[in-house]
Design a protein around this motif. Structure first.
Motif, PDB file in Angstrom:
ATOM      1  N   UNK A  62      -8.584  -2.344   6.182  1.00 56.29           N
ATOM      2  CA  UNK A  62      -8.166  -2.935   7.206  1.00 56.29           C
ATOM      3  C   UNK A  62      -7.565  -4.280   6.881  1.00 56.29           C
ATOM      4  N   UNK A  63      -8.350  -5.034   6.374  1.00 52.24           N
ATOM      5  CA  UNK A  63      -7.998  -6.307   6.116  1.00 52.24           C
ATOM      6  C   UNK A  63      -6.822  -6.473   5.160  1.00 52.24           C
ATOM      7  N   UNK A  64      -6.564  -5.612   4.229  1.00 48.93           N
ATOM      8  CA  UNK A  64      -5.309  -5.945   3.436  1.00 48.93           C
ATOM      9  C   UNK A  64      -4.195  -5.627   4.081  1.00 48.93           C
ATOM     10  N   UNK A  65      -4.212  -4.700   5.216  1.00 46.75           N
ATOM     11  CA  UNK A  65      -3.187  -4.363   6.078  1.00 46.75           C
ATOM     12  C   UNK A  65      -2.947  -5.233   7.362  1.00 46.75           C
ATOM     13  N   UNK A  66      -3.711  -6.043   7.312  1.00 48.32           N
ATOM     14  CA  UNK A  66      -3.616  -7.139   8.609  1.00 48.32           C
ATOM     15  C   UNK A  66      -2.409  -7.958   8.742  1.00 48.32           C
ATOM     16  N   UNK A  67      -1.746  -7.677   9.817  1.00 46.42           N
ATOM     17  CA  UNK A  67      -0.319  -8.152  10.276  1.00 46.42           C
ATOM     18  C   UNK A  67       0.767  -7.104  10.119  1.00 46.42           C
ATOM     19  N   UNK A  68       0.543  -5.922   9.324  1.00 45.69           N
ATOM     20  CA  UNK A  68       1.427  -5.053   9.151  1.00 45.69           C
ATOM     21  C   UNK A  68       1.599  -3.645   9.958  1.00 45.69           C
ATOM     22  N   UNK A  69       2.497  -2.986   9.864  1.00 51.93           N
ATOM     23  CA  UNK A  69       2.624  -1.663  10.506  1.00 51.93           C
ATOM     24  C   UNK A  69       1.953  -0.852   9.583  1.00 51.93           C
ATOM     25  N   UNK A  70       0.876   0.143  10.104  1.00 53.63           N
ATOM     26  CA  UNK A  70       0.097   0.813   9.210  1.00 53.63           C
ATOM     27  C   UNK A  70       0.285   2.367   9.574  1.00 53.63           C
ATOM     28  N   UNK A  71       1.167   2.647  10.270  1.00 49.72           N
ATOM     29  CA  UNK A  71       1.057   4.089  11.046  1.00 49.72           C
ATOM     30  C   UNK A  71       1.223   5.252   9.823  1.00 49.72           C
ATOM     31  N   UNK A  72       2.060   4.906   8.807  1.00 47.05           N
ATOM     32  CA  UNK A  72       1.945   5.877   7.713  1.00 47.05           C
ATOM     33  C   UNK A  72       0.659   6.256   7.021  1.00 47.05           C
ATOM     34  N   UNK A  73       0.132   5.008   6.771  1.00 45.36           N
ATOM     35  CA  UNK A  73      -1.122   5.117   6.001  1.00 45.36           C
ATOM     36  C   UNK A  73      -2.348   5.795   6.746  1.00 45.36           C
TER      37      UNK A  73
END
Length: 96
Positions: A62-73
């Motif tokens: 979760x931390x490495x995806x902070x601030x991003x659109x993570x829909x696909x992953x």
């Protein structure tokens, strides 16, 4: 007796007043892994700050995806029941 882990996780995930609208740029600018860990899934903004340590995969993904659109992953790694069960509790706002 202590509350079950799921009840505790649920209580700490409640987001403040909704709806809150943010652009993707505003999400990215406001997001911080330590103070406001925001991610976007299907146009909805989620605050995972207090929940990250309860995440079954640990806080790192979760931390490495902070601030991003993570829909696909997110869809790739989480079954349907998780989407309905956890996301509403973490909702912070919506992307405008």
């Amino acid at each position: 007796a202590p509350a079950p882990a799921t009840a505790t996780a649920t209580a700490m995930c409640r987001a403040p007043s909704l709806p809150r609208e943010m652009t993707r740029a505003e999400v990215a600018a406001a997001a911080d892994p330590d103070t406001l860990l925001l991610v976007v899934i299907h146009g909805r903004v989620f605050d995972c700050t207090r929940w990250q340590h309860a995440h079954p995969g640990g806080p790192h993904p979760i931390r490495v995806m902070c601030g991003k659109d993570v829909t696909d992953i997110f869809e790739q790694y989480h079954p349907e029941y998780v989407r309905g069960k956890m996301l509403d509790r973490l909702e912070y706002g919506r992307v405008k």
